[in-house]
Enzyme design. Structure first.
Site, PDB file in Angstrom:
ATOM      1  N   LYS A 125       0.825  -1.212   0.000  1.00 56.28           N
ATOM      2  CA  LYS A 125       0.000   0.000   0.000  1.00 56.28           C
ATOM      3  C   LYS A 125       0.857   1.260   0.000  1.00 56.28           C
ATOM      4  O   LYS A 125       0.537   2.231  -0.675  1.00 56.28           O
ATOM      5  CB  LYS A 125      -0.954   0.019   1.200  1.00 56.28           C
ATOM      6  CG  LYS A 125      -2.127  -0.930   1.030  1.00 56.28           C
ATOM      7  CD  LYS A 125      -3.272  -0.582   1.959  1.00 56.28           C
ATOM      8  CE  LYS A 125      -4.465  -1.500   1.682  1.00 56.28           C
ATOM      9  NZ  LYS A 125      -5.530  -1.382   2.655  1.00 56.28           N
ATOM     10  N   LYS A 134      -4.555  -9.845  -6.705  1.00 58.34           N
ATOM     11  CA  LYS A 134      -5.861 -10.126  -6.083  1.00 58.34           C
ATOM     12  C   LYS A 134      -6.895  -9.093  -6.529  1.00 58.34           C
ATOM     13  O   LYS A 134      -6.538  -7.939  -6.814  1.00 58.34           O
ATOM     14  CB  LYS A 134      -5.750 -10.168  -4.556  1.00 58.34           C
ATOM     15  CG  LYS A 134      -5.506  -8.827  -3.923  1.00 58.34           C
ATOM     16  CD  LYS A 134      -5.656  -8.869  -2.399  1.00 58.34           C
ATOM     17  CE  LYS A 134      -5.429  -7.463  -1.864  1.00 58.34           C
ATOM     18  NZ  LYS A 134      -5.485  -7.281  -0.457  1.00 58.34           N
ATOM     19  N   LYS A 166     -10.488  -3.272  -4.589  1.00 58.71           N
ATOM     20  CA  LYS A 166     -11.159  -2.025  -4.956  1.00 58.71           C
ATOM     21  C   LYS A 166     -10.147  -0.949  -5.313  1.00 58.71           C
ATOM     22  O   LYS A 166     -10.479   0.050  -5.918  1.00 58.71           O
ATOM     23  CB  LYS A 166     -12.127  -1.545  -3.863  1.00 58.71           C
ATOM     24  CG  LYS A 166     -11.814  -1.994  -2.465  1.00 58.71           C
ATOM     25  CD  LYS A 166     -13.003  -1.877  -1.515  1.00 58.71           C
ATOM     26  CE  LYS A 166     -12.722  -2.621  -0.222  1.00 58.71           C
ATOM     27  NZ  LYS A 166     -13.829  -2.849   0.627  1.00 58.71           N
TER      28      LYS A 166
HETATM   29  P1  TYM Z   1     -10.753  -5.645   3.653  1.00 57.42           P
HETATM   30  O1  TYM Z   1     -11.766  -4.624   4.048  1.00 57.42           O
HETATM   31  O2  TYM Z   1      -9.729  -5.269   2.630  1.00 57.42           O
HETATM   32  O3  TYM Z   1     -11.470  -6.961   3.119  1.00 57.42           O
HETATM   33  C1  TYM Z   1     -12.520  -7.615   3.827  1.00 57.42           C
HETATM   34  C2  TYM Z   1     -12.363  -9.111   3.680  1.00 57.42           C
HETATM   35  O4  TYM Z   1     -12.340  -9.492   2.289  1.00 57.42           O
HETATM   36  C3  TYM Z   1     -11.228 -10.353   2.045  1.00 57.42           C
HETATM   37  N1  TYM Z   1     -10.742 -10.138   0.656  1.00 57.42           N
HETATM   38  C4  TYM Z   1     -10.545 -11.116  -0.239  1.00 57.42           C
HETATM   39  N2  TYM Z   1     -10.731 -12.445  -0.174  1.00 57.42           N
HETATM   40  C5  TYM Z   1     -10.465 -13.177  -1.298  1.00 57.42           C
HETATM   41  N3  TYM Z   1     -10.028 -12.627  -2.468  1.00 57.42           N
HETATM   42  C6  TYM Z   1      -9.836 -11.293  -2.581  1.00 57.42           C
HETATM   43  N4  TYM Z   1      -9.446 -10.763  -3.730  1.00 57.42           N
HETATM   44  C7  TYM Z   1     -10.095 -10.467  -1.431  1.00 57.42           C
HETATM   45  N5  TYM Z   1     -10.017  -9.131  -1.194  1.00 57.42           N
HETATM   46  C8  TYM Z   1     -10.407  -8.945   0.082  1.00 57.42           C
HETATM   47  C9  TYM Z   1     -10.185  -9.940   3.067  1.00 57.42           C
HETATM   48  O5  TYM Z   1      -9.283 -10.993   3.300  1.00 57.42           O
HETATM   49  C10 TYM Z   1     -11.045  -9.632   4.266  1.00 57.42           C
HETATM   50  O6  TYM Z   1     -11.304 -10.811   5.007  1.00 57.42           O
HETATM   51  N6  TYM Z   1      -7.545  -5.486   7.494  1.00 57.42           N
HETATM   52  C11 TYM Z   1      -8.842  -5.978   7.055  1.00 57.42           C
HETATM   53  C12 TYM Z   1      -9.999  -5.473   7.881  1.00 57.42           C
HETATM   54  C13 TYM Z   1      -9.902  -5.755   9.339  1.00 57.42           C
HETATM   55  C14 TYM Z   1     -10.094  -7.025   9.956  1.00 57.42           C
HETATM   56  C15 TYM Z   1      -9.989  -6.778  11.357  1.00 57.42           C
HETATM   57  C16 TYM Z   1     -10.321  -8.304   9.473  1.00 57.42           C
HETATM   58  C17 TYM Z   1      -9.701  -4.853  10.317  1.00 57.42           C
HETATM   59  N7  TYM Z   1      -9.759  -5.458  11.546  1.00 57.42           N
HETATM   60  C18 TYM Z   1     -10.126  -7.825  12.283  1.00 57.42           C
HETATM   61  C19 TYM Z   1     -10.455  -9.348  10.392  1.00 57.42           C
HETATM   62  C20 TYM Z   1     -10.359  -9.101  11.782  1.00 57.42           C
HETATM   63  C21 TYM Z   1      -9.066  -5.506   5.624  1.00 57.42           C
HETATM   64  O7  TYM Z   1      -8.512  -4.532   5.185  1.00 57.42           O
HETATM   65  O8  TYM Z   1     -10.017  -6.219   4.945  1.00 57.42           O
END
Ligand code: TYM
Length: 328
Positions: free
Chosen positions: A111, A194, A197
């Site tokens: 990032k 991957k 967005k």
């Molecule tokens: P975020 O908001 O980017 O994504 C939410 C969830 O979607 C999954 N994901 C994917 N899975 C498969 N293929 C993809 N291309 C793909 N893109 C996104 C992510 O693995 C995620 O599970 N840091 C985290 C948010 C967070 C969090 C937490 C998660 C903050 N605190 C505590 C679990 C527990 C994030 O940015 O996810």
């Protein structure tokens, strides 16, 4: 009862990767497990600087979470900033993780590199400490996430173990849970990256609110390879394998079995698109209904905030006591 916690950032629209990698797993088992799911608006501040944007995305994301089938009568759905204990324990976590550990996080490296000359917030670096607080506050046993979050769950485990050995048994050490198909949904235009967005263009990213025509077009244009054989091999045939993964996750079966049923890429693309359209149709319908009633969404989020805070404040107090901070 097994406790489950996972969160999602309100940054832009929810895409197929989020859904197949994580959100769908949130819905499964909500009646057998005690589930908490957060809309992590404070995490979104690491990349958002415009006023009003995060709040609006939060409401829309809440509607989406209920639309995919999370049941407000059993699942605790809350907004991170409504539960101040996240920030409070976040600081304790920052003091329990090292600079070196945070420097090794691939998400930070990716990032910050993408932002190049842009403003790189310090929060982008310390982000995993706040994420560890999100998880540990709820005594979570399981954290259902996509593959890209595994490293953040690993560091959370390391932090929990370190805290427990410094100050005595305080936190539950959680485990990541990823789905068999869909843990890593790739960009349809760049199948070695991957689906995300923050990609340069939307052409390879299928959003849950895309209409059927847009979905068909995105699949039709999906990048494959110059051969014509349908075979499942993520390293040799990333584009075709991604389509097989998506078809398996949306329509059932395993990617390797499905590969045997197709002789041409065109048919595979068309069937993957149809399976995704059929899967999303009821979700889109319910989402529109919910968005017409923002008062009801607010009410549900207020209930979620109270339930979440009850658990979070108990854990924060336990952590403060373990450290031996002077009570007031
Ligand atoms: P975020 O908001 O980017 O994504 C939410 C969830 O979607 C999954 N994901 C994917 N899975 C498969 N293929 C993809 N291309 C793909 N893109 C996104 C992510 O693995 C995620 O599970 N840091 C985290 C948010 C967070 C969090 C937490 C998660 C903050 N605190 C505590 C679990 C527990 C994030 O940015 O996810």
């Amino acid at each position: 009862m097994t406790r489950v916690l996972s969160c999602i950032q309100p940054t832009g629209d929810v895409h197929l990767g989020n859904y197949l990698g994580a959100l769908r797993n949130w819905v499964n088992g909500q009646h057998e497990k005690d589930v908490y799911h957060g809309i992590v608006d404070l995490h979104a501040l690491t990349v958002t600087t415009e006023s009003g944007v995060v709040g609006e995305s939060t409401v829309s994301l809440a509607a989406m979470l209920f639309a995919i089938g999370l049941d407000p009568d059993v699942a605790t759905i809350f907004v991170q900033s409504h539960v101040p204990e996240h920030s409070q324990l976040g600081w304790v976590m920052e003091c329990t993780v090292s600079f070196g550990e945070l420097s090794r996080m691939t998400q930070f490296k990716d990032k910050s590199a993408k932002r190049e000359t842009d403003f790189v917030a310090a929060g982008l670096f310390t982000y995993p400490a706040l994420q560890a607080a999100d998880i540990l506050l709820y005594d979570a046993n399981e954290v259902p996430v996509g593959d890209d979050q595994r490293q953040h769950i690993e560091i959370t485990r390391d932090i929990a173990i370190r805290f427990n050995s410094r100050f005595g048994e305080t936190f539950v050490v959680p485990e990541a849970v990823t789905p068999a198909a869909g843990a890593r949904v790739m960009d349809l235009q760049a199948p070695t990256s991957k689906m995300s967005k923050s990609a340069d263009s939307d052409a390879g990213c299928v959003f849950l609110l895309d209409d059927p025509k847009a979905i068909e077009k995105k699949f039709k244009r999906a990048v494959t390879d110059s051969e014509s054989e349908v075979r499942y091999s993520v390293t040799e045939k990333p584009g075709v394998s991604n389509l097989l993964d998506i078809l398996a996750a949306a329509g059932g079966g395993t990617p390797a079995q499905l590969a045997e049923e197709y002789a041409q890429y065109g048919l595979l693309k068309a069937d993957a698109a149809s399976a995704v359209i059929a899967m999303l149709e009821p979700v889109q319908h319910r989402y529109r209904e919910l968005m017409n009633d923002p008062g009801e969404l607010q009410r549900l989020l207020n209930i979620g905030a109270s339930k979440a805070q009850e658990q979070a404040s108990a854990t924060l107090n336990r952590a403060y006591e373990a450290i031996g901070l002077l009570p007031r």
